[in-house]
Design a protein around this motif. Sequence first.
Motif, mmCIF file in Angstrom:
data_model
loop_
_atom_site.group_PDB
_atom_site.id
_atom_site.type_symbol
_atom_site.label_atom_id
_atom_site.label_comp_id
_atom_site.label_asym_id
_atom_site.label_seq_id
_atom_site.Cartn_x
_atom_site.Cartn_y
_atom_site.Cartn_z
ATOM 1 N N LEU A 57 -28.456 38.944 5.397
ATOM 2 C CA LEU A 57 -29.240 38.156 5.425
ATOM 3 C C LEU A 57 -30.112 37.800 7.030
ATOM 4 N N TYR A 58 -31.301 38.140 7.313
ATOM 5 C CA TYR A 58 -31.571 37.590 8.582
ATOM 6 C C TYR A 58 -33.006 37.026 9.142
ATOM 7 N N ASN A 59 -33.420 35.649 9.679
ATOM 8 C CA ASN A 59 -34.433 34.718 9.865
ATOM 9 C C ASN A 59 -34.549 34.916 11.365
ATOM 10 N N ALA A 60 -35.338 35.813 11.525
ATOM 11 C CA ALA A 60 -36.010 36.235 12.989
ATOM 12 C C ALA A 60 -36.501 35.146 14.140
ATOM 13 N N LYS A 61 -37.692 34.749 12.986
ATOM 14 C CA LYS A 61 -38.093 33.368 13.607
ATOM 15 C C LYS A 61 -36.827 32.455 13.878
ATOM 16 N N GLU A 62 -35.416 32.359 13.445
ATOM 17 C CA GLU A 62 -34.642 31.432 13.912
ATOM 18 C C GLU A 62 -33.789 32.361 14.879
ATOM 19 N N GLY A 63 -33.592 33.262 14.834
ATOM 20 C CA GLY A 63 -32.378 33.979 15.776
ATOM 21 C C GLY A 63 -30.966 33.973 14.174
ATOM 22 N N MET A 64 -31.583 33.906 12.961
ATOM 23 C CA MET A 64 -29.937 32.953 12.602
ATOM 24 C C MET A 64 -29.607 34.877 11.557
ATOM 25 N N MET A 65 -28.412 34.695 11.235
ATOM 26 C CA MET A 65 -28.163 36.223 10.075
ATOM 27 C C MET A 65 -26.725 35.947 10.124
ATOM 28 N N THR A 66 -26.704 36.363 8.784
ATOM 29 C CA THR A 66 -25.586 36.166 7.993
ATOM 30 C C THR A 66 -25.167 37.543 7.810
ATOM 31 N N TYR A 67 -23.617 37.849 7.713
ATOM 32 C CA TYR A 67 -23.242 39.727 6.699
ATOM 33 C C TYR A 67 -21.782 39.217 6.020
ATOM 34 N N ASP A 68 -22.436 39.497 4.708
ATOM 35 C CA ASP A 68 -21.158 39.499 3.290
ATOM 36 C C ASP A 68 -20.987 40.959 3.516
ATOM 37 N N GLY A 69 -19.711 41.520 3.331
ATOM 38 C CA GLY A 69 -19.672 42.925 2.572
ATOM 39 C C GLY A 69 -17.998 43.462 3.325
ATOM 40 N N TRP A 70 -17.940 44.205 2.384
ATOM 41 C CA TRP A 70 -16.612 44.932 2.244
ATOM 42 C C TRP A 70 -16.553 46.343 2.966
ATOM 43 N N LEU A 71 -15.527 46.411 3.476
ATOM 44 C CA LEU A 71 -14.480 47.820 4.415
ATOM 45 C C LEU A 71 -13.316 47.224 4.271
ATOM 46 N N PRO A 72 -12.890 48.766 4.044
ATOM 47 C CA PRO A 72 -11.286 48.972 4.007
ATOM 48 C C PRO A 72 -10.873 48.489 5.850
#
Lengths: 269, 186
Positions: free
Chosen positions: A182-197
């Motif tokens: 999720l990326y909000n350019a205006k605020e520069g906020m970002m979240t990452y949720d994911g799966w990797l080995p």
Amino acid sequence: MSSEHPTRPEDFDLYALGALDDAERQAFESHVVSCADCAEKVAAARGRIAILAFAAPTVAPSPGVKETLMRQVIASAEGPSGGLARVKPEPAADAGVFARWWGVLLPVAGAFALATVLLWLHNEQLNRQLADLRNTIEQQKQELAETRHQADLIAARETLVVPLWSQKGTPESHAEGHARVLYNAKEGMMTYDGWLPSAPADKSYQLWLVPMNGAPISAGVFNPQNGEMSHMMMKLPAGVTAKEFAVSLEPAGGMTHPTGPMVLVGPIS
Amino acid sequence: MVTAEKRAELKATDASLIDRIVQRDESALAALYDRYSGMLTSVLNRILRDTQAAEEILQDIFYQLWRNAAQFDSSRGSLSGWLLVIARNRAISRLRRHNPASGDELSENTVVVASNLERSVAQQQLMAKVKSALDNLPKEQRAAIELAYFEGLTHSEIAQRTGDPLGTVKTRLRTAVETLKRDLHS
Ligand SMILES: [Zn+2]
């Protein structure tokens, strides 16, 4: 990015009304921010649209609101900088009288001092407990604020939701990797949720924001363990237009720019 | 009965009241509150349909004005317009659970209102004018304007809500703002 003035006069009213969808609005704003003529037209359009408020049925505020407001205002004026009169120190006691009483008072003073020290120690303990409690509350407040912020970020209209997938030709072990940014350019906020080995022992994963212009920006280094999901939230410079997000495999601890294979990529459609 | 002091406050300009707020004069804030709280409460309630939420925002806006009045530049825009814009923005953010607007609302949102709304008579006249202008719009245009203004919907959100094609909604709103501009500002 548009450097053209909006072509039709109503464009300003539609903008002030909030009717433009994201892409149109962004194009409009990217021009107006650097055009004084158009900024003036926006101010006038805001005024034209603002008065539509008068179409609302008339409702009066309850009298309590003004009362609370004025109390709040007066309390703020009496704050720490407010004028508390200084108490003048008493003139010094007569030294002669004081000396005569000294003999009587000394033992009493000793007992009093001991009591004071005991009280002080007890107080210290209480203070420490209080400080601990305050810390806990502060921490909980912060956690709550973060959760709220994240919820707001997700709800915000301008927030991009970008899925990331493994690329063709990725080694078998990474084919199942997936994530969502999720990326909000205006605020520069970002979240990452994911799966990797799990990454090999001498490697780390690194998340990148690839901007429209310029070099990729590192958005975090992570090492998922035991098949668990990774969650990250980070603050990046505000106002960067992203072209894509990517996760690469880098030497442990990450690099200043991507050097390893891209394991997940999420272009912005 | 209206005292002489009260009469003077009724005549004071917004700009002079703002100056007095900057000097920490509480009565100037009270005067501005008396002047604009009705207009703001009406629009806040229309958007939120929740008296308590509306009054929270109302109080908050005036408290912000109290704290940061120095940032407000009366020569660039009008206070009444700014108040209306901020009230609507905050109410819609709340309605749609957006981030509350942050930062320099007072210096960034310049709003120029053609009419002087400092007198309550002027507010009442404008109210009559706006209501009749909206009444004169074709039904669909009026509905689209209201969805945009009071519910904060964009073109495509209105299309989704009403089931009309996006192009139709765009034309409708464009025509509506054109007509309103002509009727209200000629
Ligand atoms: Zn321009």
